[in-house]
Motif scaffolding. Structure first.
Motif, PDB file in Angstrom:
ATOM      1  N   LEU A   1     -58.345 -46.924  55.991  1.00  0.00           N
ATOM      2  CA  LEU A   1     -59.682 -46.419  55.653  1.00  0.00           C
ATOM      3  C   LEU A   1     -60.742 -47.509  55.810  1.00  0.00           C
ATOM      4  O   LEU A   1     -61.851 -47.251  56.288  1.00  0.00           O
ATOM      5  CB  LEU A   1     -59.686 -45.901  54.214  1.00  0.00           C
ATOM      6  CG  LEU A   1     -59.009 -44.550  53.964  1.00  0.00           C
ATOM      7  CD1 LEU A   1     -58.927 -44.285  52.459  1.00  0.00           C
ATOM      8  CD2 LEU A   1     -59.771 -43.421  54.665  1.00  0.00           C
ATOM      9  N   SER A   2     -60.400 -48.730  55.424  1.00  0.00           N
ATOM     10  CA  SER A   2     -61.392 -49.814  55.494  1.00  0.00           C
ATOM     11  C   SER A   2     -61.713 -50.208  56.926  1.00  0.00           C
ATOM     12  O   SER A   2     -62.873 -50.462  57.262  1.00  0.00           O
ATOM     13  CB  SER A   2     -60.905 -51.026  54.700  1.00  0.00           C
ATOM     14  OG  SER A   2     -59.816 -51.659  55.333  1.00  0.00           O
TER      15      SER A   2
ATOM     16  N   MET B   1     -61.705 -48.379  59.495  1.00  0.00           N
ATOM     17  CA  MET B   1     -62.468 -47.335  60.176  1.00  0.00           C
ATOM     18  C   MET B   1     -63.962 -47.620  60.142  1.00  0.00           C
ATOM     19  O   MET B   1     -64.715 -47.059  60.947  1.00  0.00           O
ATOM     20  CB  MET B   1     -62.175 -45.974  59.531  1.00  0.00           C
ATOM     21  CG  MET B   1     -60.773 -45.450  59.822  1.00  0.00           C
ATOM     22  SD  MET B   1     -60.385 -43.921  58.921  1.00  0.00           S
ATOM     23  CE  MET B   1     -61.467 -42.749  59.733  1.00  0.00           C
TER      24      MET B   1
ATOM     25  N   ARG C   1     -60.994 -39.232  57.339  1.00  0.00           N
ATOM     26  CA  ARG C   1     -60.829 -39.955  56.069  1.00  0.00           C
ATOM     27  C   ARG C   1     -60.259 -39.039  54.992  1.00  0.00           C
ATOM     28  O   ARG C   1     -59.462 -39.473  54.139  1.00  0.00           O
ATOM     29  CB  ARG C   1     -62.173 -40.549  55.629  1.00  0.00           C
ATOM     30  CG  ARG C   1     -62.628 -41.731  56.486  1.00  0.00           C
ATOM     31  CD  ARG C   1     -63.798 -42.468  55.843  1.00  0.00           C
ATOM     32  NE  ARG C   1     -64.999 -41.640  55.852  1.00  0.00           N
ATOM     33  CZ  ARG C   1     -65.860 -41.604  56.858  1.00  0.00           C
ATOM     34  NH1 ARG C   1     -65.667 -42.334  57.952  1.00  0.00           N
ATOM     35  NH2 ARG C   1     -66.942 -40.836  56.794  1.00  0.00           N
ATOM     36  N   SER C   2     -60.613 -37.772  55.045  1.00  0.00           N
ATOM     37  CA  SER C   2     -60.091 -36.821  54.060  1.00  0.00           C
ATOM     38  C   SER C   2     -58.579 -36.652  54.214  1.00  0.00           C
ATOM     39  O   SER C   2     -57.857 -36.581  53.205  1.00  0.00           O
ATOM     40  CB  SER C   2     -60.792 -35.467  54.240  1.00  0.00           C
ATOM     41  OG  SER C   2     -60.257 -34.500  53.357  1.00  0.00           O
TER      42      SER C   2
ATOM     43  N   SER D   1     -56.962 -39.839  52.831  1.00  0.00           N
ATOM     44  CA  SER D   1     -57.026 -39.841  51.355  1.00  0.00           C
ATOM     45  C   SER D   1     -56.006 -38.860  50.773  1.00  0.00           C
ATOM     46  O   SER D   1     -55.362 -39.147  49.751  1.00  0.00           O
ATOM     47  CB  SER D   1     -58.435 -39.491  50.887  1.00  0.00           C
ATOM     48  OG  SER D   1     -59.367 -40.463  51.310  1.00  0.00           O
TER      49      SER D   1
END
Length: 283
Positions: A199-200, A202, A272-273, A276
């Motif tokens: 995530l980071s 991205m 991202r969803s 997560s």
């Protein structure tokens, strides 16, 4: 007849060598049985070599040329044979001195490449791996392939070479099957850390990450993991070997496949969803 080789480029290279062996025999006015007798082989071996069913060793090439009185052909044939070998590298061979050297050997190629396009149906690509994820993954690879245990150093080398995602004039297009997010490497804590790191990264301007959602109708089937380096070469990863593709037509096919996968993928907030959600699903 189905080719014994996994790439049309490799198949063409092997068949070209076989044809040269056949022409050398014909120019010498010898039959296959006569070549076999002079080399001390079974006639079936000559048949396999000149039909490209079996790739020749360097010693096979030397013996063939000597049997045909064509020693002057040996250097060029050896060079062609080694070029063909480089297209299909058995993991056991390249890993026999340990995994660290394999990681380091790719640094020059990575540093000179400007555009990376990576599709993975198996694991998080090496560029984006945390040390813990890399160590767990490489540990599994070492166990399965029976390679020397230098996992800690290999993982450190893999993470070290990943500096290129933040430095230099490089661009990365990464496409992952959603199943990659759900395949737990190491344990839940390692996987959570890896997905958090994904995530980071991205947010980095040089990195684009797309996720191909699971459970949706699709026109493109799941492919083997591959990396395109600029428009010059493709590395394809199999269980037992790594294939290098350099034939322009084949490179173009992989580039087209990447575009097909990119059209199926989601990016940005939707990607991202999914990441997560994969983190939330970990025990």
């Amino acid at each position: 007849m189905q080719s014994p080789y996994p790439s049309t480029a490799l198949d063409a290279a092997r068949r070209a060598i076989a044809e040269q062996l056949r022409e050398i025999r014909r120019d010498a006015g010898l039959t296959g049985r006569e070549v076999a007798a002079r080399a001390g082989w079974q006639p079936s071996k000559v048949s396999r070599l000149q039909s490209a069913t079996t790739p020749p060793s360097d010693d096979d090439i030397r013996e063939w040329c000597r049997a045909c009185g064509a020693e002057e052909k040996i250097p060029d044939l050896l060079a062609a044979n080694r070029t063909a070998d480089s297209m299909y590298l058995e993991w056991r061979r390249v890993q026999r001195t340990g995994l660290r050297r394999l990681q380091e050997s790719r640094i020059p190629l990575y540093e000179q490449t400007r555009q990376f396009r990576v599709y993975s149906s198996t694991v998080i690509p090496g560029f984006l791996q945390t040390y813990e994820y890399a160590a767990a993954l490489l540990g599994s690879i070492a166990r399965v392939h029976g390679t020397p245990d230098d996992v800690a150093d290999a993982a450190a080398a893999r993470v070290e070479r990943s500096h290129i995602i933040r430095e230099g004039d490089h661009r990365f297009g990464i496409l992952l099957e959603e199943s990659v997010l759900r395949h737990v490497v190491g344990d839940a804590a390692i996987m959570a850390g890896q997905l958090g790191y994904l995530l980071s990264v991205m947010a980095l301007p040089a990195v684009s990450v797309g996720i191909v959602p699971a459970g949706h109708p699709r026109d493109m089937w799941t492919l083997e993991t591959f990396t395109i380096f600029d428009d010059e070469r493709v590395h394809v990863e199999l269980l037992t070997a790594a294939i290098t593709v350099t034939t322009p037509g084949e490179v173009a096919q992989y580039a087209h496949a990447f575009e097909e996968m990119a059209a199926l993928a989601v990016h940005g907030a939707r990607a991202r969803s999914l990441i997560s959600a994969a983190i939330d699903s970990l025990d």
